[in-house]
Design an enzyme around this catalytic site. Structure first.
Site, PDB file in Angstrom:
ATOM      1  N   ARG A 178       0.843  -1.191   0.000  1.00 29.11           N
ATOM      2  CA  ARG A 178       0.000   0.000   0.000  1.00 29.11           C
ATOM      3  C   ARG A 178       0.881   1.245   0.000  1.00 29.11           C
ATOM      4  O   ARG A 178       1.896   1.292   0.697  1.00 29.11           O
ATOM      5  CB  ARG A 178      -0.903   0.031   1.251  1.00 29.11           C
TER       6      ARG A 178
ATOM      7  N   ASP B  68       4.076  -0.343  -7.337  1.00 29.92           N
ATOM      8  CA  ASP B  68       2.756  -0.689  -7.889  1.00 29.92           C
ATOM      9  C   ASP B  68       1.669   0.079  -7.143  1.00 29.92           C
ATOM     10  O   ASP B  68       0.521   0.103  -7.575  1.00 29.92           O
ATOM     11  CB  ASP B  68       2.521  -2.204  -7.755  1.00 29.92           C
TER      12      ASP B  68
ATOM     13  N   GLU C   6      -4.161   7.195  -5.147  1.00 27.05           N
ATOM     14  CA  GLU C   6      -4.442   6.400  -6.348  1.00 27.05           C
ATOM     15  C   GLU C   6      -5.820   6.780  -6.862  1.00 27.05           C
ATOM     16  O   GLU C   6      -6.761   6.776  -6.062  1.00 27.05           O
ATOM     17  CB  GLU C   6      -4.390   4.910  -6.023  1.00 27.05           C
TER      18      GLU C   6
ATOM     19  N   HIS D 225      -1.252   0.107  -9.748  1.00 26.28           N
ATOM     20  CA  HIS D 225      -1.823  -0.867  -8.790  1.00 26.28           C
ATOM     21  C   HIS D 225      -2.494  -2.043  -9.517  1.00 26.28           C
ATOM     22  O   HIS D 225      -3.711  -2.197  -9.487  1.00 26.28           O
ATOM     23  CB  HIS D 225      -2.822  -0.183  -7.849  1.00 26.28           C
TER      24      HIS D 225
HETATM   25  O1  LIG Z   1      -6.083  -7.433  -2.969  1.00 28.77           O
HETATM   26  C1  LIG Z   1      -5.406  -6.454  -2.650  1.00 28.77           C
HETATM   27  O2  LIG Z   1      -5.414  -6.015  -1.486  1.00 28.77           O
HETATM   28  C2  LIG Z   1      -4.589  -5.793  -3.640  1.00 28.77           C
HETATM   29  O3  LIG Z   1      -4.144  -4.708  -3.449  1.00 28.77           O
HETATM   30  C3  LIG Z   1      -4.280  -6.514  -4.913  1.00 28.77           C
HETATM   31  O4  LIG Z   1      -3.366  -5.853  -5.731  1.00 28.77           O
END
Ligand SMILES: O=C(O)C(=O)CO
Length: 321
Positions: free
Chosen positions: A240, A264, A269, A288
């Site tokens: 995150r 990512d 976001e 992401h």
């Molecule tokens: O499932 C999740 O928490 C994600 O962030 C997948 O990328």
């Protein structure tokens, strides 16, 4: 995902939910398409028995108050659930399910991709071609870092962390180290050593973030952390964005405190197009997409629907929290 691919996940989840409506439950699937505003969600959630959540909108007191007394289960189509107030759900006796494990391989593949892309300066290389600054003389031009022989530090050694370790072992890493609350029994067969967060920062050539975002991990990658990292270190985040103090990361990348970052996930976001992250040649960015493969998203859609139906039916959820 393309529209067709996302339709596939959605149609699967809708098939499952058709089953639940046959059972006469009132279920809210969020998001419907087109993506609703929070106000629209708040309007529609009132009085439902169950919630199928595949968006990042917060499920907090306000949302739960709006849903009301009927709500028995919240099922999120995600492994992480920092957007959901789990304590509040517990307090209200609302069951909660998520989708761990089914995404381990897909997210691990993205982590490996970001390690390679950042170490070998993928984004910057593309820029060299585009700007006609490809130098043809000098064997020392445009050198990157090896994974082979390197020390890889994984922050959070759960299913995804272990899946990353397994894949990187094939690249002949020198040492695998990890940090977290406590040593993991699975680490032994992977040859991974449990170390403190500080030691991990000091020793690692690659630091890969895979831990959940919570009060403890929020912005744990701050200026002090970047000061402890090696100048050749590569930071990869597939967890995150909030785990990283982003302005401090931007400074660290600008000043060359670390070699590069492959992200990512970021804050916020979607990332605004004027974010300084986008102008850093040593930063590789993805929007992401860790779990975004057809197979994985389909597995997540099914598991989330199964959790929801089990919660409504009062049978054990396959993946409760
Ligand atoms: O499932 C999740 O928490 C994600 O962030 C997948 O990328």
């Amino acid at each position: 995902m393309t529209k067709g691919e996302s339709d596939l996940s959605f149609s699967l989840c809708h098939q499952y939910l058709a089953f639940s409506s046959f059972l006469r439950y009132d279920v809210y699937v969020c998001p419907e398409l087109p993506y609703p505003t929070r106000e629209q969600i708040l309007d529609k959630i009132s009085g439902v028995d169950g919630v199928y959540w595949c968006c990042k909108e917060k499920v907090d007191k306000e949302m739960l108050d709006k849903a009301g007394q009927n709500l028995k289960v919240v099922s999120t189509m995600s492994a992480g659930f920092d957007h959901i107030d789990v304590q509040e759900l517990k307090k209200r006796g609302i069951k909660f399910g998520h989708t761990p494990n089914v995404l381990n391989s897909a997210v691990a593949e993205i982590a490996v991709l970001l390690c390679l892309a950042t170490a070998r300066r993928l984004h910057e290389g593309r820029l060299k071609i585009e700007t006609n600054t490809w130098e043809i003389s000098g064997p020392q031009w445009f050198m990157g870092q090896d994974i082979q022989g390197s020390t890889v530090g994984i922050v959070g050694f759960g299913g995804i962390g272990q899946a990353i370790a397994k894949r990187l072992i094939a690249f002949d890493v020198g040492q695998l180290i990890y940090s977290g609350h406590s040593p993991k029994p699975q680490a032994k067969e992977l040859g991974a050593e449990f170390v403190s967060f500080d030691e991990l920062l000091k020793r690692s050539d690659f630091v890969i973030i895979v831990c959940p975002l919570n009060e403890e991990t929020k912005e744990m990658f701050n200026e002090a952390a970047f000061n402890k990292m090696k100048p050749n270190a590569i930071l990869v985040n597939v967890a995150r964005g909030g785990i990283v103090d982003q302005p401090a990361l931007i400074e660290a990348l600008k000043q060359g405190k670390i070699f590069g970052a492959g992200l990512d996930v970021m804050t916020p976001e979607p990332l605004p197009t004027d974010s300084p992250l986008l102008s850093l040649p040593n930063c590789v960015l993805l929007p992401h997409v860790g779990s975004a493969t057809i197979k994985t998203r389909t597995a997540m859609a099914i598991l989330a629907a199964e959790n929801l139906i089990a919660g409504l039916e009062g049978t054990p959820m396959p993946a409760p929290f």
